[in-house]
Design an enzyme around this catalytic site. Structure first.
Site, PDB file in Angstrom:
ATOM      1  N   GLY A   1       0.787  -1.313   0.076  1.00 31.33           N
ATOM      2  CA  GLY A   1      -0.062   0.091  -0.011  1.00 31.33           C
ATOM      3  C   GLY A   1       0.747   1.345  -0.002  1.00 31.33           C
ATOM      4  CB  CYS A   2       3.747   2.210   1.960  1.00 31.72           C
ATOM      5  SG  CYS A   2       2.806   2.231   3.542  1.00 31.72           S
ATOM      6  CB  THR A   3       5.187   0.350  -2.744  1.00 31.59           C
ATOM      7  OG1 THR A   3       6.157  -0.139  -1.919  1.00 31.59           O
ATOM      8  CG2 THR A   3       5.919   0.522  -4.125  1.00 31.59           C
TER       9      THR A   3
END
Length: 158
Positions: free
Chosen positions: A48-50
């Site tokens: 998700g952060c990527t």
């Protein structure tokens, strides 16, 4: 731990000086005179952060053309942030808040719901800070996917 204190439009953005992925310091006060999108994310190099970082990367030119600087903040070390930047060609500063003091000041660290359980951690959030250092928008519990597109619409860029 109780729910974090949340910022609202008109609040003064808490100032900070943190190490970037390159090890250099970055201070919010150094960005005065420019609008800043500060986004808090839980952990570099997670799916998700990527996705979120790549969405900001892919929208960076149009955000900068509209006068916005983008800064990502997480509790990751500068070394991990450097790997993240290199691996995913991140083209904006990533700052390290290992003691979570700045995340806490922004209300982006505290209790949250994760898979139906109450846990303590980074609350995925985005803050739009005006050129005078005031909070213009404070968005909490944002989704990793689709958030940048929604932000762009909210800012009148699409």
């Amino acid at each position: 731990m109780t729910a974090p204190t949340r910022l609202t439009p008109g609040d003064t953005a808490p100032d900070f000086t943190l190490s970037t992925d390159s090890g250099d310091p970055l201070s919010l006060k150094d960005l005065r005179g420019r609008k800043v999108v500060l986004y808090a994310y839980p952990a570099a190099m997670t799916p998700g952060c990527t996705k979120q970082a790549c969405d900001f990367r892919d929208s960076l030119a149009s955000l900068q053309a509209a006068g916005y600087e983008v800064v990502g903040i997480s509790p990751d070390t500068p070394a991990k942030l450097a790997k993240f930047r290199e691996h995913d060609a991140i083209t904006f500063p990533l700052v390290s808040d290992t003691d979570k003091a700045v995340l806490t000041a922004y209300g982006a660290y505290g209790e949250k719901q994760l898979y139906g359980k109450t846990v303590t951690g980074v609350i995925r959030s985005t803050f739009v800070i005006d050129a005078d250092g005031k909070i213009e928008k404070a968005m909490y519990n944002v989704k990793a996917t689709g958030h940048v597109a929604k932000l762009r619409r909210d800012l009148g860029l699409d």
